[in-house]
Design a protein around this motif. Structure first.
Motif, PDB file in Angstrom:
ATOM      1  N   MET A   1       0.818  -1.185   0.000  1.00  0.00           N
ATOM      2  CA  MET A   1       0.000   0.000   0.000  1.00  0.00           C
ATOM      3  C   MET A   1       0.869   1.260   0.000  1.00  0.00           C
ATOM      4  O   MET A   1       0.550   2.207  -0.690  1.00  0.00           O
ATOM      5  CB  MET A   1      -0.930  -0.031   1.211  1.00  0.00           C
ATOM      6  CG  MET A   1      -1.851   1.156   1.259  1.00  0.00           C
ATOM      7  SD  MET A   1      -2.844   1.294  -0.199  1.00  0.00           S
ATOM      8  CE  MET A   1      -4.433   1.451   0.451  1.00  0.00           C
ATOM      9  N   ALA A   2       1.938   1.269   0.797  1.00  0.00           N
ATOM     10  CA  ALA A   2       2.805   2.448   0.849  1.00  0.00           C
ATOM     11  C   ALA A   2       3.412   2.729  -0.522  1.00  0.00           C
ATOM     12  O   ALA A   2       3.486   3.882  -0.940  1.00  0.00           O
ATOM     13  CB  ALA A   2       3.901   2.258   1.894  1.00  0.00           C
ATOM     14  N   ARG A   3       3.815   1.695  -1.235  1.00  0.00           N
ATOM     15  CA  ARG A   3       4.399   1.886  -2.576  1.00  0.00           C
ATOM     16  C   ARG A   3       3.357   2.475  -3.526  1.00  0.00           C
ATOM     17  O   ARG A   3       3.653   3.372  -4.310  1.00  0.00           O
ATOM     18  CB  ARG A   3       4.943   0.578  -3.128  1.00  0.00           C
ATOM     19  CG  ARG A   3       5.560   0.752  -4.519  1.00  0.00           C
ATOM     20  CD  ARG A   3       6.241  -0.471  -4.998  1.00  0.00           C
ATOM     21  NE  ARG A   3       7.374  -0.685  -4.121  1.00  0.00           N
ATOM     22  CZ  ARG A   3       8.054  -1.809  -4.025  1.00  0.00           C
ATOM     23  NH1 ARG A   3       7.725  -2.851  -4.750  1.00  0.00           N
ATOM     24  NH2 ARG A   3       9.073  -1.923  -3.209  1.00  0.00           N
ATOM     25  N   THR A   6       2.937   6.146  -2.747  1.00  0.00           N
ATOM     26  CA  THR A   6       4.101   6.891  -3.224  1.00  0.00           C
ATOM     27  C   THR A   6       4.024   7.100  -4.729  1.00  0.00           C
ATOM     28  O   THR A   6       4.324   8.186  -5.235  1.00  0.00           O
ATOM     29  CB  THR A   6       5.404   6.160  -2.856  1.00  0.00           C
ATOM     30  OG1 THR A   6       5.447   6.002  -1.440  1.00  0.00           O
ATOM     31  CG2 THR A   6       6.631   6.927  -3.305  1.00  0.00           C
ATOM     32  N   ASP A   7       3.599   6.064  -5.461  1.00  0.00           N
ATOM     33  CA  ASP A   7       3.460   6.181  -6.917  1.00  0.00           C
ATOM     34  C   ASP A   7       2.370   7.182  -7.294  1.00  0.00           C
ATOM     35  O   ASP A   7       2.517   7.942  -8.248  1.00  0.00           O
ATOM     36  CB  ASP A   7       3.140   4.821  -7.542  1.00  0.00           C
ATOM     37  CG  ASP A   7       4.313   3.853  -7.466  1.00  0.00           C
ATOM     38  OD1 ASP A   7       5.452   4.305  -7.221  1.00  0.00           O
ATOM     39  OD2 ASP A   7       4.071   2.638  -7.636  1.00  0.00           O
ATOM     40  N   GLY A  11       6.442  12.991  -4.430  1.00  0.00           N
ATOM     41  CA  GLY A  11       6.915  14.060  -3.556  1.00  0.00           C
ATOM     42  C   GLY A  11       6.502  13.887  -2.106  1.00  0.00           C
ATOM     43  O   GLY A  11       6.897  14.674  -1.258  1.00  0.00           O
ATOM     44  N   THR A  12       5.690  12.896  -1.823  1.00  0.00           N
ATOM     45  CA  THR A  12       5.297  12.633  -0.440  1.00  0.00           C
ATOM     46  C   THR A  12       6.067  11.430   0.079  1.00  0.00           C
ATOM     47  O   THR A  12       6.632  10.654  -0.689  1.00  0.00           O
ATOM     48  CB  THR A  12       3.787  12.365  -0.326  1.00  0.00           C
ATOM     49  OG1 THR A  12       3.437  11.286  -1.186  1.00  0.00           O
ATOM     50  CG2 THR A  12       2.989  13.591  -0.709  1.00  0.00           C
TER      51      THR A  12
END
Length: 59
Positions: A1-3, A6-7, A11-12
């Protein structure tokens, strides 16, 4: 989920860490790793409605 986040939001910064909230050592490790947490997704079951701060570690 984090990836995926990010995609989708360049910038976050996102980090995903799995921790068992029933294990004090894992919670301490989580807080040591991420001392400034903005969002926690908590899917721990609770037995009665009460404020998070009122839930003892044993629960």
């Amino acid at each position: 989920m984090a990836r995926q986040l990010t995609d989708e939001l360049p910038g976050t910064r996102f980090r995903g860490i799995a921790a068992d909230f029933s294990q004090v050592t894992q919670m301490n490790a989580l807080l040591a790793e991420l001392p400034q947490v903005d969002i926690v997704i908590n899917n721990v079951g609770i037995f009665e409605p009460k404020a998070f701060a009122d839930i003892p570690n044993e629960d």
